[in-house]
Design a protein around this motif. Structure first.
Motif, short mmCIF file in Angstrom:
data_model
loop_
_atom_site.label_atom_id
_atom_site.label_comp_id
_atom_site.label_asym_id
_atom_site.label_seq_id
_atom_site.Cartn_x
_atom_site.Cartn_y
_atom_site.Cartn_z
N PHE A 58 0.86 -1.19 0.00
CA PHE A 58 0.00 0.00 0.00
C PHE A 58 0.90 1.24 0.00
N VAL A 59 0.29 2.43 0.07
CA VAL A 59 1.08 3.67 -0.04
C VAL A 59 2.27 3.73 0.94
N PRO A 60 2.11 3.34 2.22
CA PRO A 60 3.28 3.41 3.11
C PRO A 60 4.47 2.60 2.59
N CYS A 144 11.92 18.53 -20.76
CA CYS A 144 11.63 17.12 -20.49
C CYS A 144 10.49 17.01 -19.50
N LEU A 145 9.45 16.30 -19.90
CA LEU A 145 8.27 16.15 -19.05
C LEU A 145 8.14 14.69 -18.62
N SER A 146 7.89 14.50 -17.33
CA SER A 146 7.68 13.15 -16.81
C SER A 146 6.28 13.06 -16.20
N ALA A 147 5.60 11.94 -16.43
CA ALA A 147 4.30 11.69 -15.80
C ALA A 147 4.19 10.21 -15.47
N LEU A 148 3.74 9.91 -14.27
CA LEU A 148 3.61 8.50 -13.85
C LEU A 148 2.16 8.08 -13.67
N LEU A 149 1.27 9.03 -13.77
CA LEU A 149 -0.15 8.72 -13.56
C LEU A 149 -0.91 8.95 -14.87
C1 B12 Z 1 7.22 5.06 -5.83
C2 B12 Z 1 5.80 5.27 -6.26
C3 B12 Z 1 5.06 6.25 -5.59
C4 B12 Z 1 5.67 7.19 -4.55
C5 B12 Z 1 6.46 8.29 -5.31
C6 B12 Z 1 7.68 8.79 -4.55
C7 B12 Z 1 8.51 9.70 -5.40
N1 B12 Z 1 9.12 10.64 -4.73
O1 B12 Z 1 8.63 9.57 -6.62
C8 B12 Z 1 4.40 7.75 -3.82
C9 B12 Z 1 4.11 6.90 -2.62
C10 B12 Z 1 4.45 9.21 -3.42
C11 B12 Z 1 3.32 7.45 -4.86
C12 B12 Z 1 2.09 8.06 -4.81
C13 B12 Z 1 1.03 7.70 -5.67
N2 B12 Z 1 1.04 6.72 -6.58
CO1 B12 Z 1 2.64 5.82 -7.17
N3 B12 Z 1 3.98 4.64 -7.69
C14 B12 Z 1 5.23 4.48 -7.32
C15 B12 Z 1 5.86 3.29 -8.08
C16 B12 Z 1 5.84 2.07 -7.17
C17 B12 Z 1 7.28 3.45 -8.59
C18 B12 Z 1 7.55 4.67 -9.47
C19 B12 Z 1 9.03 4.81 -9.66
O2 B12 Z 1 9.68 5.59 -8.98
N4 B12 Z 1 9.62 3.95 -10.53
C20 B12 Z 1 11.07 3.90 -10.74
C21 B12 Z 1 11.47 4.94 -11.80
C22 B12 Z 1 12.97 4.84 -12.04
O3 B12 Z 1 10.78 4.62 -13.00
P1 B12 Z 1 9.88 5.67 -13.80
O4 B12 Z 1 9.41 6.74 -12.92
O5 B12 Z 1 8.92 4.93 -14.64
O6 B12 Z 1 10.95 6.38 -14.78
C23 B12 Z 1 11.61 5.68 -15.79
C24 B12 Z 1 10.92 5.72 -17.15
O7 B12 Z 1 9.52 5.81 -17.07
C25 B12 Z 1 11.55 6.87 -17.85
N5 B12 Z 1 11.07 8.23 -17.65
C26 B12 Z 1 10.37 8.79 -16.65
N6 B12 Z 1 10.17 10.09 -16.85
C27 B12 Z 1 10.75 10.40 -18.02
C28 B12 Z 1 10.86 11.60 -18.71
C29 B12 Z 1 11.53 11.63 -19.92
C30 B12 Z 1 11.65 12.92 -20.68
C31 B12 Z 1 12.10 10.44 -20.46
C32 B12 Z 1 12.82 10.46 -21.74
C33 B12 Z 1 11.99 9.23 -19.77
C34 B12 Z 1 11.33 9.22 -18.56
O8 B12 Z 1 12.89 6.79 -17.39
C35 B12 Z 1 12.91 6.44 -16.01
C36 B12 Z 1 14.17 5.68 -15.74
O9 B12 Z 1 14.16 4.38 -16.22
C37 B12 Z 1 4.87 3.17 -9.31
C38 B12 Z 1 4.81 1.78 -9.96
C39 B12 Z 1 5.58 1.72 -11.26
N7 B12 Z 1 5.95 0.51 -11.61
O10 B12 Z 1 5.80 2.69 -11.94
C40 B12 Z 1 3.56 3.62 -8.66
C41 B12 Z 1 2.45 4.20 -9.54
C42 B12 Z 1 3.01 5.13 -10.60
N8 B12 Z 1 1.66 4.97 -8.57
C43 B12 Z 1 0.41 4.85 -8.75
C44 B12 Z 1 -0.59 5.50 -7.97
C45 B12 Z 1 -2.03 5.10 -8.26
C46 B12 Z 1 -0.24 6.42 -6.97
C47 B12 Z 1 -1.19 7.25 -6.09
C48 B12 Z 1 -2.45 7.78 -6.78
C49 B12 Z 1 -1.53 6.32 -4.89
C50 B12 Z 1 -2.57 6.85 -3.91
N9 B12 Z 1 -3.68 6.15 -3.88
O11 B12 Z 1 -2.35 7.84 -3.27
C51 B12 Z 1 -0.29 8.39 -5.56
C52 B12 Z 1 -0.33 9.63 -6.46
C53 B12 Z 1 0.43 10.80 -5.88
C54 B12 Z 1 0.61 11.90 -6.92
N10 B12 Z 1 -0.26 12.89 -6.94
O12 B12 Z 1 1.52 11.86 -7.72
C55 B12 Z 1 0.06 3.98 -9.97
C56 B12 Z 1 -0.34 4.79 -11.19
C57 B12 Z 1 -1.48 4.15 -11.97
C58 B12 Z 1 -1.76 4.95 -13.19
N11 B12 Z 1 -1.47 4.36 -14.34
O13 B12 Z 1 -2.23 6.05 -13.14
C59 B12 Z 1 1.40 3.17 -10.13
C60 B12 Z 1 1.70 2.73 -11.58
C61 B12 Z 1 1.26 1.91 -9.22
C62 B12 Z 1 0.26 0.90 -9.74
N12 B12 Z 1 0.73 -0.14 -10.40
O14 B12 Z 1 -0.92 1.04 -9.57
N13 B12 Z 1 3.71 6.53 -5.76
#
Ligand code: B12
Length: 211
Positions: A58-60, A144-149
């Motif tokens: 979970f989130v924690p 450079c724009l990043s989005a995870l959601l």
């Molecule tokens: C850690 C994490 C969190 C942490 C973030 C801490 C922090 N300081 O970053 C916390 C706990 C805060 C969090 C919160 C939430 N999270 Co979150 N989180 C994650 C998790 C487990 C890992 C993300 C991560 O850091 N990955 C490691 C990095 C290295 O990878 P990355 O970010 O993808 O980046 C890589 C590439 O994507 C790329 N990249 C990224 N950006 C860019 C930009 C450019 C220009 C380029 C070229 C490449 C690039 O390169 C990077 C290096 O390889 C993901 C699961 C996942 N597998 O992604 C869920 C995830 C993203 N979270 C999720 C959710 C639902 C949430 C919350 C809504 C949870 C909640 N109920 O509160 C909140 C939202 C908060 C908010 N408003 O943003 C979902 C999103 C679902 C969706 N598709 O929308 C995920 C996918 C989990 C899941 N499987 O359900 N989260």
């Protein structure tokens, strides 16, 4: 030799102390920082994501894993940034509005810095006008724009629209990434490039600038 599977386990278990200790030990033995990130740390965060998806975590747990990841990354960051040579461009980077995930963004910033780009790190939850400001006032030529959601992906489109409205879109290359982002989405919103991994960032930015 440091056992890097312990680094993987420490991030997965949110054990900040061990993550830092194993990273320090590995660096003292000249382990490759990029290999540590791509083969152990990013896969650990992927597993954290999978466990969150199936409600085992979970989130924690996410927060603890993120803290461990960041702790280890802070030690690796200067080493990742050491790899580059002359400045190739000025990059304004940020996680888009509404989105707090900054680990991937930080990693991309370190890679670009190491690849010879100057970095203007705007942080997370960055409103479109702050990107516009960085282009206008700091002369960034790459954004450079990043989005995870999925819900924050439209902020990428809004940011590109804001750059257009401000009359600076043709001065910059816009690169996007993040787990839910795709090449198709990049094409749809008129971004100049999409990257899926840390190692894609430098070639992508160089290509966008024709270097
Ligand atoms: C850690 C994490 C969190 C942490 C973030 C801490 C922090 N300081 O970053 C916390 C706990 C805060 C969090 C919160 C939430 N999270 Co979150 N989180 C994650 C998790 C487990 C890992 C993300 C991560 O850091 N990955 C490691 C990095 C290295 O990878 P990355 O970010 O993808 O980046 C890589 C590439 O994507 C790329 N990249 C990224 N950006 C860019 C930009 C450019 C220009 C380029 C070229 C490449 C690039 O390169 C990077 C290096 O390889 C993901 C699961 C996942 N597998 O992604 C869920 C995830 C993203 N979270 C999720 C959710 C639902 C949430 C919350 C809504 C949870 C909640 N109920 O509160 C909140 C939202 C908060 C908010 N408003 O943003 C979902 C999103 C679902 C969706 N598709 O929308 C995920 C996918 C989990 C899941 N499987 O359900 N989260």
């Amino acid at each position: 030799m440091a056992d890097l599977t312990k680094l993987y386990d420490a991030i997965l278990n949110g054990d900040n102390k061990t993550a830092i200790a194993v990273t320090e030990e590995a660096l003292a033995e000249n382990a490759d920082p990029l290999e540590m990130v791509t083969s152990y740390m990013v896969p650990a965060m992927d597993e954290v994501g999978k466990r969150f998806e199936c409600e085992e975590y979970f989130v924690p747990e996410l927060l603890l894993a993120a803290r461990a990841m960041k702790g280890a990354l802070a030690l690796l960051r200067p080493l990742l940034a050491e790899r580059g040579a002359e400045p190739l461009g000025r990059v304004a980077i940020g996680t888009v509005k509404g989105d707090l995930h900054d680990i991937g963004k930080n990693l991309i910033a370190s890679m670009l810095e190491g690849g010879g780009f100057e970095i203007i790190d705007l942080g997370a939850d960055v409103a479109p006008d702050r990107f516009v400001q960085a282009v206008r006032e700091k002369n960034a030529n790459v954004v450079c724009l990043s989005a995870l959601l999925t819900v924050t992906m439209p902020s990428m489109k809004t940011t590109i629209e804001a750059l257009k409205a401000a009359g600076v879109r043709d001065r910059v290359k816009v690169l996007i990434g993040g787990a839910p982002v795709t090449q198709q989405y990049a094409d749809e919103i008129g971004a100049d490039g999409y990257g899926s991994s840390a190692s894609s960032a430098v070639p992508l930015a160089r290509k966008a600038l024709g270097k």
